[in-house]
Each structure stands twice: as structure tokens, then as C-alpha cells.
Scaffold this motif. Structure first.
Motif, mmCIF file in Angstrom:
data_model
loop_
_atom_site.group_PDB
_atom_site.id
_atom_site.type_symbol
_atom_site.label_atom_id
_atom_site.label_comp_id
_atom_site.label_asym_id
_atom_site.label_seq_id
_atom_site.Cartn_x
_atom_site.Cartn_y
_atom_site.Cartn_z
ATOM 1 N N MET A 173 0.829 -1.164 0.000
ATOM 2 C CA MET A 173 0.000 0.000 0.000
ATOM 3 C C MET A 173 0.894 1.256 0.000
ATOM 4 O O MET A 173 1.814 1.361 0.789
ATOM 5 N N GLU A 174 0.633 2.156 -0.918
ATOM 6 C CA GLU A 174 1.444 3.366 -1.102
ATOM 7 C C GLU A 174 0.964 4.467 -0.159
ATOM 8 O O GLU A 174 -0.217 4.756 -0.056
ATOM 9 N N MET A 175 1.920 5.067 0.537
ATOM 10 C CA MET A 175 1.580 6.160 1.455
ATOM 11 C C MET A 175 1.911 7.482 0.753
ATOM 12 O O MET A 175 3.006 7.645 0.234
ATOM 13 N N ARG A 176 1.001 8.393 0.721
ATOM 14 C CA ARG A 176 1.211 9.709 0.126
ATOM 15 C C ARG A 176 1.141 10.760 1.211
ATOM 16 O O ARG A 176 0.331 10.685 2.123
ATOM 17 N N MET A 177 2.019 11.769 1.015
ATOM 18 C CA MET A 177 1.989 12.878 1.963
ATOM 19 C C MET A 177 0.864 13.827 1.555
ATOM 20 O O MET A 177 0.565 13.966 0.361
ATOM 21 N N PRO A 178 0.272 14.504 2.503
ATOM 22 C CA PRO A 178 -0.789 15.454 2.161
ATOM 23 C C PRO A 178 -0.237 16.643 1.376
ATOM 24 O O PRO A 178 0.938 17.000 1.500
ATOM 25 N N LEU A 179 -1.071 17.261 0.577
ATOM 26 C CA LEU A 179 -0.695 18.403 -0.265
ATOM 27 C C LEU A 179 -0.056 19.519 0.546
ATOM 28 O O LEU A 179 0.907 20.141 0.093
ATOM 29 N N LYS A 180 -0.525 19.781 1.728
ATOM 30 C CA LYS A 180 0.027 20.865 2.536
ATOM 31 C C LYS A 180 1.515 20.672 2.806
ATOM 32 O O LYS A 180 2.254 21.639 2.985
#
Length: 159
Positions: free
Chosen positions: A1-8
């Protein structure tokens, strides 16, 4: 499962000052180098003729010292962080040859793209203390021959 950082977390990457870079016309390094190379060649040719420079040219020679102000498209092109640099006249040709090689190798491409703004550096190769360039040695020989000839003529007139 790929973890993405939030846009902020990526908002710090935004740099709207880059708009000037984005809008700038792309610079062809080969084309941008031509005026500088022509100026180097013209200056070398003038210096080899024994010219002490002109008020509107790149250099002036006085007391064995060259004051060099490089100009590209009528703008001063800073070398070593200075508009005008001073160097020994007997090393000027070496400097110009070294500068030409640096321009051809792309060492000034960033400064040319930025219209001369920057801190371009050209190193003069070191020589052993007390040695002179081949050009300076040749010039000394020519001057010595002229002096010997004048002395012989003066001696013959006195006799």
C-alpha cells in the motif's frame, strides 16, 4: 500500500519567483558564446599589434599593466566578481587564451544566459618564478635587436 503525503506538505516547494525563469526565452549556449568569443579574438588581435587599447575597447595598457573590462552586447561582463580586472601585460595573451578555452568549454554559459550577472572566474596558469611567456621573450629579443642596431649606427656616425 502506497503512502502519500498530504498536499500541505508540498506547499513549501512552490516558488512563484520562478515565473521569471519560466517566462524567459531559452538561451542557445553556442549562439550566446559568439559575441564573447569575437570580443576575445578582436582584443587578442589588437593587443598583438602593440595597441595600448582604446577608450571604448575591452582593455587599456599602462605601466606594464592591463586594465580589462569585458563587454558583451554593450553590457559589462563581470569577471572574478569585478567589472574591471588588472593583470600583468606580459600575461594578458595567456589570460585571453585561457578565457577563450573556458568560454568554448561552457564555463561562462550561466553568466551569458544571465546577461553577465554572476561571478565568472578564469584562472591564469602558473609559471615558474622568473620565467616569461614565449611572446614576451620574443618581444624582448626584437627590442634588444633594435637597440643593438641603433647603437651600431650611433657608433658608426661618431667614428
Amino acid at each position: 500500500m502506497e503512502m502519500r503525503m498530504p498536499l500541505k506538505d508540498y506547499l513549501g516547494v512552490i516558488d512563484n519567483a520562478l515565473k521569471q525563469v519560466f517566462d524567459r526565452k531559452a538561451v542557445d549556449p553556442t549562439k550566446a558564446r559568439r559575441p564573447l568569443l569575437r570580443g576575445i579574438d578582436r582584443t587578442m588581435a589588437q593587443f598583438k599589434t602593440g595597441s595600448s587599447g582604446t577608450p571604448t575597447g575591452w582593455y587599456r595598457v599602462k605601466n606594464g599593466v592591463v586594465a580589462l573590462t569585458v563587454k558583451v552586447a554593450s553590457d559589462t561582463f563581470e569577471v572574478n566578481g569585478e567589472a574591471t580586472n588588472h593583470l600583468p601585460a606580459d600575461r594578458f595573451e595567456e589570460f585571453l587564451l585561457s578565457m577563450r578555452a573556458a568560454v568554448e568549454a561552457g564555463a561562462f554559459d550561466k553568466e551569458l544566459a544571465d546577461n553577465g550577472a554572476g561571478n565568472a572566474e578564469v584562472q591564469i596558469p602558473k609559471r615558474a618564478p622568473g620565467s616569461i611567456s614565449p611572446e614576451a621573450a620574443k618581444l624582448r629579443g626584437v627590442k634588444a635587436a633594435a637597440t643593438r642596431k641603433a647603437n651600431r649606427e650611433n657608433k658608426n656616425k661618431a667614428a
